[in-house]
Motif scaffolding. Sequence first.
Motif, PDB file in Angstrom:
ATOM      1  N   GLY A 119     -16.912  -8.917  19.479  1.00  0.00           N
ATOM      2  CA  GLY A 119     -18.160  -8.259  19.823  1.00  0.00           C
ATOM      3  C   GLY A 119     -18.578  -7.174  18.841  1.00  0.00           C
ATOM      4  N   LYS A 120     -18.116  -7.266  17.591  1.00  0.00           N
ATOM      5  CA  LYS A 120     -18.400  -6.217  16.609  1.00  0.00           C
ATOM      6  C   LYS A 120     -19.008  -6.774  15.322  1.00  0.00           C
ATOM      7  CE  LYS A 120     -14.606  -3.463  18.473  1.00  0.00           C
ATOM      8  NZ  LYS A 120     -13.249  -2.914  18.255  1.00  0.00           N
ATOM      9  N   GLN A 121     -19.634  -7.931  15.428  1.00  0.00           N
ATOM     10  CA  GLN A 121     -20.155  -8.587  14.234  1.00  0.00           C
ATOM     11  C   GLN A 121     -21.280  -7.789  13.583  1.00  0.00           C
ATOM     12  OE1 GLN A 121     -22.140 -12.489  14.548  1.00  0.00           O
ATOM     13  NE2 GLN A 121     -20.699 -13.250  13.016  1.00  0.00           N
ATOM     14  N   GLU A 122     -22.210  -7.302  14.392  1.00  0.00           N
ATOM     15  CA  GLU A 122     -23.333  -6.528  13.848  1.00  0.00           C
ATOM     16  C   GLU A 122     -22.833  -5.300  13.093  1.00  0.00           C
ATOM     17  OE1 GLU A 122     -27.267  -5.717  12.982  1.00  0.00           O
ATOM     18  OE2 GLU A 122     -26.650  -7.391  14.259  1.00  0.00           O
ATOM     19  N   ALA A 123     -21.846  -4.608  13.661  1.00  0.00           N
ATOM     20  CA  ALA A 123     -21.302  -3.413  13.018  1.00  0.00           C
ATOM     21  C   ALA A 123     -20.660  -3.749  11.685  1.00  0.00           C
ATOM     22  CB  ALA A 123     -20.281  -2.742  13.938  1.00  0.00           C
ATOM     23  N   LEU A 124     -19.972  -4.880  11.609  1.00  0.00           N
ATOM     24  CA  LEU A 124     -19.305  -5.237  10.354  1.00  0.00           C
ATOM     25  C   LEU A 124     -20.304  -5.711   9.309  1.00  0.00           C
ATOM     26  CD1 LEU A 124     -16.674  -5.381   8.850  1.00  0.00           C
ATOM     27  CD2 LEU A 124     -16.318  -7.697   9.754  1.00  0.00           C
ATOM     28  N   VAL A 125     -21.320  -6.440   9.726  1.00  0.00           N
ATOM     29  CA  VAL A 125     -22.377  -6.829   8.780  1.00  0.00           C
ATOM     30  C   VAL A 125     -22.975  -5.589   8.144  1.00  0.00           C
ATOM     31  CG1 VAL A 125     -24.702  -7.797   8.580  1.00  0.00           C
ATOM     32  CG2 VAL A 125     -22.946  -9.047   9.837  1.00  0.00           C
ATOM     33  N   GLU A 126     -23.312  -4.606   8.974  1.00  0.00           N
ATOM     34  CA  GLU A 126     -23.924  -3.380   8.459  1.00  0.00           C
ATOM     35  C   GLU A 126     -22.962  -2.634   7.533  1.00  0.00           C
ATOM     36  OE1 GLU A 126     -25.174  -1.166  11.844  1.00  0.00           O
ATOM     37  OE2 GLU A 126     -26.863  -2.509  12.310  1.00  0.00           O
ATOM     38  N   ARG A 127     -21.677  -2.616   7.885  1.00  0.00           N
ATOM     39  CA  ARG A 127     -20.709  -1.903   7.043  1.00  0.00           C
ATOM     40  C   ARG A 127     -20.514  -2.604   5.711  1.00  0.00           C
ATOM     41  NH1 ARG A 127     -19.620   1.161   4.293  1.00  0.00           N
ATOM     42  NH2 ARG A 127     -17.841   2.587   4.099  1.00  0.00           N
ATOM     43  N   PHE A 128     -20.460  -3.919   5.727  1.00  0.00           N
ATOM     44  CA  PHE A 128     -20.347  -4.671   4.478  1.00  0.00           C
ATOM     45  C   PHE A 128     -21.583  -4.449   3.606  1.00  0.00           C
ATOM     46  CE2 PHE A 128     -17.252  -8.217   6.016  1.00  0.00           C
ATOM     47  CZ  PHE A 128     -16.177  -7.400   5.719  1.00  0.00           C
ATOM     48  N   HIS A 129     -22.750  -4.487   4.204  1.00  0.00           N
ATOM     49  CA  HIS A 129     -23.980  -4.292   3.433  1.00  0.00           C
ATOM     50  C   HIS A 129     -24.021  -2.895   2.809  1.00  0.00           C
ATOM     51  CE1 HIS A 129     -26.555  -7.642   5.516  1.00  0.00           C
ATOM     52  NE2 HIS A 129     -25.677  -8.114   4.672  1.00  0.00           N
ATOM     53  N   ARG A 130     -23.739  -1.885   3.602  1.00  0.00           N
ATOM     54  CA  ARG A 130     -23.766  -0.526   3.057  1.00  0.00           C
ATOM     55  C   ARG A 130     -22.700  -0.356   1.967  1.00  0.00           C
ATOM     56  NH1 ARG A 130     -22.809   1.843   7.313  1.00  0.00           N
ATOM     57  NH2 ARG A 130     -20.860   2.998   7.035  1.00  0.00           N
ATOM     58  N   GLY A 131     -21.528  -0.921   2.213  1.00  0.00           N
ATOM     59  CA  GLY A 131     -20.456  -0.808   1.228  1.00  0.00           C
ATOM     60  C   GLY A 131     -20.811  -1.482  -0.085  1.00  0.00           C
ATOM     61  N   TYR A 132     -21.303  -2.708   0.005  1.00  0.00           N
ATOM     62  CA  TYR A 132     -21.580  -3.464  -1.217  1.00  0.00           C
ATOM     63  C   TYR A 132     -22.814  -2.963  -1.949  1.00  0.00           C
ATOM     64  CZ  TYR A 132     -22.451  -7.362  -4.382  1.00  0.00           C
ATOM     65  OH  TYR A 132     -22.682  -8.119  -5.511  1.00  0.00           O
ATOM     66  N   PHE A 133     -23.904  -2.771  -1.231  1.00  0.00           N
ATOM     67  CA  PHE A 133     -25.175  -2.469  -1.885  1.00  0.00           C
ATOM     68  C   PHE A 133     -25.365  -0.996  -2.219  1.00  0.00           C
ATOM     69  CE2 PHE A 133     -26.028  -6.506   0.280  1.00  0.00           C
ATOM     70  CZ  PHE A 133     -26.514  -7.244  -0.791  1.00  0.00           C
ATOM     71  N   SER A 134     -24.662  -0.115  -1.540  1.00  0.00           N
ATOM     72  CA  SER A 134     -24.884   1.317  -1.757  1.00  0.00           C
ATOM     73  C   SER A 134     -23.675   2.074  -2.278  1.00  0.00           C
ATOM     74  CB  SER A 134     -25.345   1.983  -0.445  1.00  0.00           C
ATOM     75  OG  SER A 134     -26.498   1.366   0.065  1.00  0.00           O
ATOM     76  N   GLU A 135     -22.461   1.521  -2.078  1.00  0.00           N
ATOM     77  CA  GLU A 135     -21.247   2.273  -2.385  1.00  0.00           C
ATOM     78  C   GLU A 135     -20.345   1.603  -3.424  1.00  0.00           C
ATOM     79  OE1 GLU A 135     -19.412   2.585   1.423  1.00  0.00           O
ATOM     80  OE2 GLU A 135     -21.034   3.763   2.314  1.00  0.00           O
TER      81      GLU A 135
END
Length: 214
Positions: A119-135
């Motif tokens: 039940g945490k897919q949305e949270a992980l998608v957002e974390r991967f996106h922020r990590g890859y595209f911004s960090e």
Amino acid sequence: MLSKVQTVTKALTVEIWHDVICPICPIGISRFRKALDQFAGRQRVEVVYRSYRLMPGVAPHSVDEHIAHKFGPGQKAAPILAQVSQVAAQEGITYDLENTLAGDTLDAHRLLHLARAEGKQEALVERFHRGYFSEHAHLFDRDTLLRLAVEAGLDEPSVADLLDGDRFTADVEADQAEAHARGIRSVPHFLIDDRVSVSGGQSPTEFLAALNSA
């Protein structure tokens, strides 16, 4: 009367085929989310992220190298990255893509299947996106994936166990096979109620129209 009540309360599933290194995907997902906020039946919508690896079997390499390979040796990455970063900024998303890597995102997608089960897919998608595209997060590195997954709320031993094995590999491949069977050749691709399709980073207005038609 009963059939009308059932129609009103029926859940609506939105499947989103995406890759965690696709620069258009966060933009499209952001616009879809804006449309969803305006959708009268938003409480009934279930969003499921499906796997689509843009570079299956490809070893990690620089984005500059990827763009030169895709568009020709004379093509520079900087103007393309600047353009997509400007579009992202209009959505309130910060991109910092210089010196990032591209490659096969199998392990990241396997983790997203684990996150869905918890039940945490949305949270992980957002974390991967922020990590890859911004960090500048290295999404092809085991320790980085482990850290990001734990930060998104997943259990560290479960994540480590998955990364050290091949769990959910078949599920990732099945998602990709289904995409191809449906004629999906680019991402993001949104399938609403298994019958209304929207491709790319369309406007919130277009996404809302698609939700209403479904």
